[in-house]
Design a protein around this motif. Structure first.
Motif, PDB file in Angstrom:
ATOM      1  N   SER A   4       0.823  -1.209   0.000  1.00  0.00           N
ATOM      2  CA  SER A   4       0.000   0.000   0.000  1.00  0.00           C
ATOM      3  C   SER A   4       0.857   1.259   0.000  1.00  0.00           C
ATOM      4  CB  SER A   4      -0.985   0.001   1.166  1.00  0.00           C
ATOM      5  OG  SER A   4      -0.311  -0.067   2.396  1.00  0.00           O
ATOM      6  N   ASN A   5       2.000   1.250   0.696  1.00  0.00           N
ATOM      7  CA  ASN A   5       2.816   2.469   0.683  1.00  0.00           C
ATOM      8  C   ASN A   5       3.373   2.728  -0.710  1.00  0.00           C
ATOM      9  OD1 ASN A   5       4.646   0.290   1.065  1.00  0.00           O
ATOM     10  ND2 ASN A   5       6.135   1.646   2.023  1.00  0.00           N
ATOM     11  N   GLU A   6       3.735   1.678  -1.440  1.00  0.00           N
ATOM     12  CA  GLU A   6       4.195   1.851  -2.816  1.00  0.00           C
ATOM     13  C   GLU A   6       3.077   2.379  -3.703  1.00  0.00           C
ATOM     14  OE1 GLU A   6       5.474  -2.141  -3.465  1.00  0.00           O
ATOM     15  OE2 GLU A   6       7.547  -1.716  -2.885  1.00  0.00           O
ATOM     16  N   LEU A  28      -2.233  18.724   5.353  1.00  0.00           N
ATOM     17  CA  LEU A  28      -1.153  18.597   6.329  1.00  0.00           C
ATOM     18  C   LEU A  28      -0.268  19.836   6.292  1.00  0.00           C
ATOM     19  CD1 LEU A  28      -0.300  14.875   5.564  1.00  0.00           C
ATOM     20  CD2 LEU A  28      -1.495  15.752   7.569  1.00  0.00           C
ATOM     21  N   ARG A  29       0.450  20.070   7.359  1.00  0.00           N
ATOM     22  CA  ARG A  29       1.293  21.261   7.457  1.00  0.00           C
ATOM     23  C   ARG A  29       2.736  21.006   7.049  1.00  0.00           C
ATOM     24  NH1 ARG A  29      -0.816  23.825  13.155  1.00  0.00           N
ATOM     25  NH2 ARG A  29      -2.970  24.042  12.482  1.00  0.00           N
ATOM     26  N   SER A  30       3.151  19.766   7.054  1.00  0.00           N
ATOM     27  CA  SER A  30       4.557  19.449   6.844  1.00  0.00           C
ATOM     28  C   SER A  30       4.722  18.342   5.808  1.00  0.00           C
ATOM     29  CB  SER A  30       5.165  19.001   8.180  1.00  0.00           C
ATOM     30  OG  SER A  30       6.369  18.316   7.992  1.00  0.00           O
ATOM     31  N   THR A  31       5.674  18.537   4.909  1.00  0.00           N
ATOM     32  CA  THR A  31       5.968  17.474   3.940  1.00  0.00           C
ATOM     33  C   THR A  31       6.526  16.248   4.663  1.00  0.00           C
ATOM     34  OG1 THR A  31       8.147  18.435   3.475  1.00  0.00           O
ATOM     35  CG2 THR A  31       6.346  19.010   1.972  1.00  0.00           C
ATOM     36  N   ASN A  32       7.210  16.467   5.772  1.00  0.00           N
ATOM     37  CA  ASN A  32       7.710  15.324   6.548  1.00  0.00           C
ATOM     38  C   ASN A  32       6.558  14.476   7.078  1.00  0.00           C
ATOM     39  OD1 ASN A  32      10.427  15.867   6.174  1.00  0.00           O
ATOM     40  ND2 ASN A  32      10.549  17.164   7.989  1.00  0.00           N
ATOM     41  N   THR A  33       5.491  15.136   7.505  1.00  0.00           N
ATOM     42  CA  THR A  33       4.311  14.404   7.977  1.00  0.00           C
ATOM     43  C   THR A  33       3.707  13.610   6.831  1.00  0.00           C
ATOM     44  OG1 THR A  33       3.867  16.086   9.648  1.00  0.00           O
ATOM     45  CG2 THR A  33       2.038  14.617   9.068  1.00  0.00           C
ATOM     46  N   TYR A  34       3.583  14.253   5.660  1.00  0.00           N
ATOM     47  CA  TYR A  34       3.025  13.541   4.502  1.00  0.00           C
ATOM     48  C   TYR A  34       3.886  12.334   4.151  1.00  0.00           C
ATOM     49  CZ  TYR A  34       1.534  12.161  -0.043  1.00  0.00           C
ATOM     50  OH  TYR A  34       1.104  11.378  -1.082  1.00  0.00           O
ATOM     51  N   LEU A  35       5.198  12.528   4.089  1.00  0.00           N
ATOM     52  CA  LEU A  35       6.085  11.412   3.748  1.00  0.00           C
ATOM     53  C   LEU A  35       6.004  10.299   4.786  1.00  0.00           C
ATOM     54  CD1 LEU A  35       9.160  13.363   2.371  1.00  0.00           C
ATOM     55  CD2 LEU A  35       7.556  11.941   1.073  1.00  0.00           C
ATOM     56  N   GLU A  38       3.015   8.341   3.852  1.00  0.00           N
ATOM     57  CA  GLU A  38       3.298   7.459   2.713  1.00  0.00           C
ATOM     58  C   GLU A  38       4.056   6.218   3.174  1.00  0.00           C
ATOM     59  OE1 GLU A  38       5.348   9.157  -0.666  1.00  0.00           O
ATOM     60  OE2 GLU A  38       3.488   9.976  -1.487  1.00  0.00           O
ATOM     61  N   ASP A  39       4.979   6.395   4.106  1.00  0.00           N
ATOM     62  CA  ASP A  39       5.747   5.259   4.627  1.00  0.00           C
ATOM     63  C   ASP A  39       4.893   4.325   5.473  1.00  0.00           C
ATOM     64  OD1 ASP A  39       8.141   5.996   3.419  1.00  0.00           O
ATOM     65  OD2 ASP A  39       8.867   7.079   5.176  1.00  0.00           O
ATOM     66  N   ASP A  40       3.919   4.883   6.181  1.00  0.00           N
ATOM     67  CA  ASP A  40       3.029   4.096   7.043  1.00  0.00           C
ATOM     68  C   ASP A  40       1.591   4.544   6.777  1.00  0.00           C
ATOM     69  OD1 ASP A  40       1.840   2.536   8.969  1.00  0.00           O
ATOM     70  OD2 ASP A  40       2.700   3.633  10.668  1.00  0.00           O
ATOM     71  N   PRO A  41       1.004   4.083   5.664  1.00  0.00           N
ATOM     72  CA  PRO A  41      -0.309   4.578   5.234  1.00  0.00           C
ATOM     73  C   PRO A  41      -1.441   4.397   6.228  1.00  0.00           C
ATOM     74  CG  PRO A  41       0.745   3.353   3.472  1.00  0.00           C
ATOM     75  CD  PRO A  41       1.570   3.153   4.707  1.00  0.00           C
ATOM     76  N   MET A  42      -1.282   3.508   7.203  1.00  0.00           N
ATOM     77  CA  MET A  42      -2.347   3.351   8.198  1.00  0.00           C
ATOM     78  C   MET A  42      -2.506   4.620   9.028  1.00  0.00           C
ATOM     79  SD  MET A  42      -3.154  -0.429   8.701  1.00  0.00           S
ATOM     80  CE  MET A  42      -3.851  -0.160  10.237  1.00  0.00           C
ATOM     81  N   GLN A  43      -1.551   5.542   8.943  1.00  0.00           N
ATOM     82  CA  GLN A  43      -1.611   6.793   9.692  1.00  0.00           C
ATOM     83  C   GLN A  43      -2.456   7.858   8.995  1.00  0.00           C
ATOM     84  OE1 GLN A  43      -0.365   6.920  12.827  1.00  0.00           O
ATOM     85  NE2 GLN A  43       0.024   4.764  12.380  1.00  0.00           N
ATOM     86  N   ASP A  70      -6.115  -2.001   0.239  1.00  0.00           N
ATOM     87  CA  ASP A  70      -5.079  -2.808   0.889  1.00  0.00           C
ATOM     88  C   ASP A  70      -5.055  -2.594   2.402  1.00  0.00           C
ATOM     89  OD1 ASP A  70      -4.298  -3.778  -1.564  1.00  0.00           O
ATOM     90  OD2 ASP A  70      -2.421  -2.649  -1.649  1.00  0.00           O
ATOM     91  N   ILE A  71      -5.354  -1.362   2.827  1.00  0.00           N
ATOM     92  CA  ILE A  71      -5.344  -1.063   4.253  1.00  0.00           C
ATOM     93  C   ILE A  71      -6.555  -1.670   4.954  1.00  0.00           C
ATOM     94  CG2 ILE A  71      -5.562   0.787   5.969  1.00  0.00           C
ATOM     95  CD1 ILE A  71      -3.968   2.567   3.983  1.00  0.00           C
TER      96      ILE A  71
END
Length: 75
Positions: A4-6, A28-35, A38-43, A70-71
């Motif tokens: 799912s992350n892919e 979202l406020r931060s690209t780090n949060t978005y990324l 993407e790494d843990d889509p359940m979030q 998938d999630i």
């Protein structure tokens, strides 16, 4: 089979949107949060997914649907 992350990465790329643009669409406020999402889509929150889904093309929407399936309906 892609995980799912892919699929979230593939949807972003297929949409032609940048990470910053997808961050904004997700509300979202931060690209780090978005990324991190993407790494843990359940979030991802449903409102974030809806914001992205409503603002990408049909190809990216299809990939997002697959990723969300998938999630929530893992095989």
């Amino acid at each position: 089979m892609a995980t799912s992350n892919e699929k979230f990465v593939a949807a972003r790329r297929a949409s032609g949107k940048t990470i910053a643009q997808m961050t904004e669409l997700a509300g979202l406020r931060s690209t780090n949060t978005y990324l991190g999402r993407e790494d843990d889509p359940m979030q991802f929150r449903l409102s974030e997914l809806k914001g992205m889904y409503d603002n990408v093309d049909e190809i990216a929407q299809s990939l997002l649907r697959d990723a969300v399936t998938d999630i929530f309906l893992p095989m």
